[in-house]
Design an enzyme around this catalytic site. Structure first.
Site, PDB file in Angstrom:
ATOM      1  N   LYS A  77      -5.221   2.089   3.807  1.00 46.93           N
ATOM      2  CA  LYS A  77      -5.021   2.714   5.124  1.00 46.93           C
ATOM      3  C   LYS A  77      -5.433   4.179   5.060  1.00 46.93           C
ATOM      4  O   LYS A  77      -5.155   4.854   4.056  1.00 46.93           O
ATOM      5  CB  LYS A  77      -3.550   2.581   5.531  1.00 46.93           C
ATOM      6  CG  LYS A  77      -3.239   3.087   6.929  1.00 46.93           C
ATOM      7  CD  LYS A  77      -1.763   2.858   7.271  1.00 46.93           C
ATOM      8  CE  LYS A  77      -1.408   3.338   8.662  1.00 46.93           C
ATOM      9  NZ  LYS A  77       0.023   3.081   8.988  1.00 46.93           N
ATOM     10  N   SER A 152       0.853   0.551  13.210  1.00 46.26           N
ATOM     11  CA  SER A 152      -0.337   1.378  13.141  1.00 46.26           C
ATOM     12  C   SER A 152      -1.318   0.954  12.043  1.00 46.26           C
ATOM     13  O   SER A 152      -2.469   1.363  12.065  1.00 46.26           O
ATOM     14  CB  SER A 152       0.063   2.832  12.900  1.00 46.26           C
ATOM     15  OG  SER A 152       0.705   2.966  11.644  1.00 46.26           O
ATOM     16  N   SER A 176       5.022  -0.417  10.948  1.00 42.84           N
ATOM     17  CA  SER A 176       3.560  -0.381  10.914  1.00 42.84           C
ATOM     18  C   SER A 176       2.862  -1.242   9.865  1.00 42.84           C
ATOM     19  O   SER A 176       1.645  -1.395   9.923  1.00 42.84           O
ATOM     20  CB  SER A 176       3.079   1.054  10.771  1.00 42.84           C
ATOM     21  OG  SER A 176       3.077   1.678  12.025  1.00 42.84           O
TER      22      SER A 176
END
Ligand code: GLN
Length: 484
Positions: A77, A152, A176
């Site tokens: 990420k 996210s 997330s």
């Protein structure tokens, strides 16, 4: 031989001489090339560095037995620092930021033999539930291109779901890792707060942030956690507790396991298809010998409100460092230093990040601090106690991961409150600091994945993984792949 897609297949194929780390890496890059045009899961690819690292692994034969993730491609990420590789956190403000160091999790994955191939898209500073708050455009859900992958960590979840990579890291502050994993039909784990070092994770809400793995199955999730977990002198909040052997916990045996079910949470706003898949999963777990215990979490109804107070307060403080001087973007031609700060932050941050900074600053300001921030902290304690009490009657708590399957892109961008409600089931475990996993438990009528969430006691990832693995062996929803 078909293309190896999980950790065991990849490592065995390399060790057995059926393929090489370079070959696996090439296939991975080719799949990304072929699929990511539609999905936009990646913001940056590290093709040549990945191939070099793979070639190096191929040469280091004498180390192979000591590398549990030998040659396994992994996506990271983009709020996790990678030395010399741009790390944007989905923000204009960090569009060209290259960290001078690697996050601890990255060092550990590489030390275990993994091959980082690229950085994945996410909501700006991990604030969001759909990846639409990324400054670089949304990621699409591989199960349906007009739907969000969740957020996210939407890029990481979509990359794994589309089988571009077998593994990815996400970060989870209020859901997330779990919510996008659920919406993309893959497995995602938020470890206990403190189980995994946050060194090198771009801070959003430091009392909640945890890095966690996303994979196509529970065994790979466990192996990834094994590689990244454990004490780190560079993160004082990281626990010194021993890291158990997570693979050994995957016995398939859940006889006598007590599963707490907070029935009253399932009332309003939950898609009936989610409830049906959840009930079905509970029945299967019961048939395998687990027992269901009705529990209550009396203060959980306040979890979303508390999360958005504590989370925004911490964010406003953490994001104060982006002043145009120390990192990344700086607005040009300002007439004064104060104007430069203002313009940098105005031009650099997106709407949702600004909203949170303003909410959080308000929450922390004189006169409101006691009324909001302190109150929220007090209610956080009550919520944590609810979970701890329930976990004396049950070994794990089960609930859906998300109240709905993946929603259409664009549907909630203009309605922040609706977007925040995507987290009703995930923020509780975050506020309580508990480990929590999502595992696929069904498909909706529109062929969209549904996730089952299992929450455990602090530092008891082993039980959470054991229950999820036992469920996965029966239900096999993890084997379903999107048609894309
Ligand atoms: N969706 C939640 C939020 O917007 C959770 C984000 C996260 O876990 N990073 O804050």
């Amino acid at each position: 031989m078909s293309v190896p897609t999980n950790i065991r297949e990849i490592t065995e194929a390399i060790r057995g001489g059926h393929t090489s780390a370079v070959e696996i890496c090439r296939e991975t890059l080719a799949r990304i090339e072929q699929r990511d045009g539609d999905l936009h899961a990646f913001l940056t690819l590290e093709a040549s560095a990945a191939l070099e690292r793979a070639a190096d692994l191929d040469r280091r034969r004498s180390d192979w037995d000591r590398l549990p993730l030998l040659g396994v491609p992994v996506a990271i990420k983009d709020n996790i620092c990678t030395a010399g590789v741009r790390t944007t956190a989905g923000s204009r403000l960090l569009e060209h930021y290259e960290p001078p160091y690697d996050a601890t999790v990255l060092e550990r994955l590489v030390a275990a033999g993994a091959v980082p191939v690229g950085k994945t898209n996410c909501d700006e500073f991990a604030m969001g539930s759909s990846t639409e708050n990324s400054a670089f455009g949304p990621t699409r859900n591989p199960w349906s291109l007009d739907r969000t992958p969740g957020g996210s960590s939407g890029g990481s979840a979509a990359a794994v779901a589309a089988r571009m990579v077998p593994l990815a890291l996400g970060s989870d502050t209020g859901g997330s890792v779990r919510q996008p994993a659920a919406l993309c039909g893959v497995v995602g784990l938020k470890p206990t707060y403190g189980r995994v070092s946050r060194y090198g994770l771009i801070a959003f809400a430091s009392s909640l942030d945890q890095i966690g793995p996303i994979a196509t199955n529970v065994a790979d999730t466990a192996a990834t956690l094994q590689a990244i977990a454990g004490a780190d002198p560079r993160d004082a909040t990281c626990t010194l507790a021993e890291v158990p052997d997570f693979a050994a916990a995957l016995t398939g045996d859940i006889r006598g396991l007590r599963i707490g079910v907070p029935r009253s949470l399932l009332a309003d706003g939950v898609d009936p298809q989610v409830t049906a898949a959840f009930d079905n999963a509970l029945e299967m777990l019961e048939r395998e010998g687990a027992s269901l215990v009705e529990i209550t979490l009396p203060h959980n109804q306040h979890a979303v409100a508390v999360y958005y107070m504590v989370g925004t307060a911490e964010a406003s403080s953490n994001l104060a460092r982006y002043d145009g001087v120390r990192y990344g973007f700086r607005a040009e031609r300002s007439e004064s230093l104060a104007r430069m700060y203002e313009r940098t932050r105005d031009e650099g941050f997106g709407a949702e990040v600004k909203r949170r900074i303003m909410l959080g600053t308000y929450m922390l300001s004189a006169g409101y601090y006691d009324a909001y921030y302190v109150k929220a902290q007090q209610v956080r304690t009550l919520i944590r106690r609810d979970y701890e009490d329930a976990l004396t009657q049950a070994d794990v708590i089960a609930m859906p991961t998300s109240p709905t399957p993946a929603f259409p892109l664009g549907e909630r961008v203009a309605d922040p409150l609706q977007m925040y409600l995507a987290d009703v089931f995930t923020v509780g475990a975050s506020l309580a600091g508990l480990p929590s996993i999502t595992v696929p438990c069904g498909l909706s009528a529109e062929t969209l994945p549904i996730g089952l969430q299992l929450i455990g006691r602090a530092l008891d990832e082993a039980t959470v993984l054991r229950a999820a693995d036992a469920y996965e062996r029966m239900a096999r929803y993890s084997r379903l792949e999107p048609a894309c």
